[in-house]
Design an enzyme around this catalytic site. Structure first.
Site, PDB file in Angstrom:
ATOM      1  N   ASP A 217      51.876  44.076 -61.983  1.00  0.00           N
ATOM      2  CA  ASP A 217      52.316  42.924 -62.759  1.00  0.00           C
ATOM      3  C   ASP A 217      53.541  42.350 -62.048  1.00  0.00           C
ATOM      4  O   ASP A 217      54.130  43.014 -61.184  1.00  0.00           O
ATOM      5  CB  ASP A 217      52.660  43.392 -64.178  1.00  0.00           C
ATOM      6  CG  ASP A 217      53.330  42.314 -65.001  1.00  0.00           C
ATOM      7  OD1 ASP A 217      52.802  41.186 -65.049  1.00  0.00           O
ATOM      8  OD2 ASP A 217      54.398  42.590 -65.589  1.00  0.00           O
ATOM      9  N   ASP A 439      54.577  46.576 -67.409  1.00  0.00           N
ATOM     10  CA  ASP A 439      55.637  46.953 -68.355  1.00  0.00           C
ATOM     11  C   ASP A 439      55.496  46.347 -69.742  1.00  0.00           C
ATOM     12  O   ASP A 439      56.281  46.673 -70.630  1.00  0.00           O
ATOM     13  CB  ASP A 439      57.006  46.541 -67.787  1.00  0.00           C
ATOM     14  CG  ASP A 439      57.217  45.037 -67.843  1.00  0.00           C
ATOM     15  OD1 ASP A 439      58.305  44.602 -68.243  1.00  0.00           O
ATOM     16  OD2 ASP A 439      56.280  44.297 -67.503  1.00  0.00           O
ATOM     17  N   ASP A 443      50.122  44.025 -70.436  1.00  0.00           N
ATOM     18  CA  ASP A 443      49.609  44.908 -69.383  1.00  0.00           C
ATOM     19  C   ASP A 443      48.888  46.129 -69.946  1.00  0.00           C
ATOM     20  O   ASP A 443      48.198  46.828 -69.204  1.00  0.00           O
ATOM     21  CB  ASP A 443      50.763  45.392 -68.485  1.00  0.00           C
ATOM     22  CG  ASP A 443      51.482  44.259 -67.793  1.00  0.00           C
ATOM     23  OD1 ASP A 443      50.789  43.357 -67.296  1.00  0.00           O
ATOM     24  OD2 ASP A 443      52.719  44.259 -67.763  1.00  0.00           O
TER      25      ASP A 443
END
Length: 549
Positions: A217, A439, A443
């Site tokens: 990410d 995080d 996600d």
């Protein structure tokens, strides 16, 4: 049994991620009945109904704004930390947070089909459909057991003496399989914890030793996830009324912003602290949340060396966005407006600073990359990672900037949670073992889907941390490389122990089948092989991890 207990524990922890997501979901929303605002259960909302969302509330259903405007945080959906301005006619996704204004939203879907409900379902499906891990010891044990039975039977048939078969069974110790992997893995989990990496199960560290693709990410993972002041742009010489310096502008702005709790205010105050500027006391502070702040500052002497004004003066300070300046009837110079548009295209945020009704500067902020990301991909490649991929909900331009800075091989922008899951599934369908690093709630589905999910847990035990197999507590993203390095070394030592133990046991079985090793001597030899395997597994404790990882 121990392995099964670890898997059961990991499964319980995975289920807690669903509980965290479900608990966060809104239970009620508001609708107008005549002139009265009443609460109704979210599940009763049907397409076409208009719901009212108050400041600070989670958006309960997907829909279109029919009245009102507000700043909305979509961080849990796209991962982007900065609020987005939403006005009538714009779409709104459930799971977003309404920050300041009151919004009336016409539902386009029932709550059960909303974006937030979809995220919860994606996590659940990923956890249910994730293929079971065939442990290293399990893969070897089947072959070893068959080989032992065949050899024992052959010894009996060839010699006609059952003692020969018994001797084969005695020296055919399963302990290399039983001991080599668990001892190595437990030692590896202990080392990982000492370096700020929480590994939730033995299977997680086994899979870390086999991953060949790393997916990241962006916001909060490759970047710090918080805006930071990167520069201060002063008015041009022809437009400047006074010769303010950058530090003077920052001093005025931070003096006012220190009274605000907004994320951009925090960035400006932090910049002032980094530059060690002394702040003024602000009077008459007013804040229009999501737009800007204003106050007055009284100084005992002029701050500008060329100023001829009275030594004691009152300065009106306003810091905020374009809308805020227009609310205060402060003219916006074309130069600053053009610069603002250019900066926005680069993913930066601009706050105008006005002194006594004149724009004197813009403070430029952005979500800055982690300082160590340039080192991350080369280190992962050194550990055998074949490809690195960036998945982000941000724009293509911003994604390319961060991706190129981090030397990412493949960059995919404007990804929603389901897009991230789809990419991970496609990679695994092609036979890859995928490490996913993220995080946020957005996600969580991809973390649960990947072969190994790694969450950044520096902000606490979030839904992402619960859905992941491992949690990185270190503030350095290089902990990802440390985890892969450790997984590789642990499994290398475990395999060495298995091959040494099985090799010696196989050799002993041959001698036992030929009658050279009686059962009593075979039992002693078996214990010796076990001790050798244990000592080899304990070598994991001597693995040295460099501090720059």
């Amino acid at each position: 049994m121990r392995g099964e207990a670890l898997e059961a524990y990991a499964l319980r922890r995975a289920r807690s991620s669903l509980s965290a997501l479900a608990e966060r979901a809104p239970r009620t929303t508001h609708i107008w009945q005549g002139k009265q605002l009443v609460d109704i259960p979210v599940e009763t909302v049907q397409p076409g109904m208009v719901v009212v969302i108050k400041p600070g509330e989670l958006v309960p259903v997907d829909g279109v704004i029919v009245q009102g405007s507000s700043n909305v945080s979509q961080a849990d959906l796209t991962g982007e930390p900065m609020p987005v301005r939403k006005i009538a006619g714009m779409g709104l996704l459930s799971g977003s947070v309404n920050l300041d204004g009151i919004l009336e939203v016409r539902a386009s879907k029932p709550s059960s089909e909303s974006k937030y409900a979809q995220i919860v379902r994606l996590v659940a499906e990923a956890q249910e459909q994730k293929a079971p891990i065939h442990r290293l010891a399990d893969r070897y044990s089947i072959v070893f057991t068959l080989l032992t039975l065949v050899l024992a039977t052959a010894a009996w048939l060839m010699s006609g003496n059952l003692v020969y078969a018994l001797a084969v069974l005695v020296v055919a110790t399963p302990c290399p399989l039983i001991l080599a992997t668990p001892i190595a893995i437990m030692s590896g989990i202990n080392i990982a914890a000492r370096h700020g990496i929480i590994v939730k199960s033995g299977s997680a560290i086994e899979q870390l030793g086999e991953v060949d693709i790393a997916v990241f990410d962006k916001t909060g993972t490759l970047t710090l996830g918080m805006p930071k002041v990167t520069s201060i742009l002063l008015a041009t010489e022809g437009q400047r009324n006074s010769l303010y310096t950058e530090d003077e502008i920052l001093r005025y702005a931070a003096s006012v912003e220190q009274l605000s709790t907004h994320i951009l205010a925090t960035a400006i105050v932090n910049a002032g602290q980094e530059r060690h500027v002394t702040l003024y006391t602000a009077n008459g502070f007013e804040e229009t949340f999501g737009k800007g702040v204003c106050a007055t500052i009284t100084t005992s002497q002029p701050e500008e060396p060329h100023s001829q004004s009275d030594p004691k003066r009152c300065t009106a300070i306003a810091v905020g966005n374009r809308t805020f300046m227009r609310m205060l009837d402060i003219p916006l110079p074309t130069y600053f407006l053009e610069e603002r548009e250019r900066r926005r295209a680069l993913g930066q945020i601009c706050s105008f600073v006005a002194l006594n009704g004149t724009i004197e500067a813009i403070i430029i902020m952005e979500d800055v990359p982690r300082p160590e990301i340039r080192q991350l991909c080369p280190k992962l490649k050194h550990e055998g990672i074949k490809q690195t991929i960036l998945l982000t909900g941000d724009s293509e331009m911003v994604a390319q900037q961060i991706g190129q800075l981090a030397n990412i091989d493949r960059i995919i922008a404007r990804c929603l949670p389901e897009d991230k899951v789809r990419v991970v599934q496609e990679l695994e369908a092609r036979g890859h073992k995928v490490l996913m690093v993220g995080d946020g709630i957005n996600d969580a589905p991809a973390l649960a889907t990947a072969t190994v999910g790694m969450a950044l847990g520096t902000q606490g035990l979030t839904a992402a941390a619960n859905a992941a197999d491992t949690v990185l507590l270190s503030t350095s993203i290089l902990g990802v490389d440390t985890a892969v390095f450790l997984g590789r070394r642990v499994m290398r030592i475990a395999r060495q122990g298995i091959w040494i133990g099985m090799g010696l046991s196989g050799l002993a079985m041959i001698f036992a089948a030929l009658g050279y090793i009686p059962p009593a001597a075979g039992a002693i030899l078996q214990e010796g092989i076990d001790v050798l395997v244990i000592f080899n597994a304990l070598r994991v404790s001597t693995i040295h991890i460099k501090k720059d990882r």
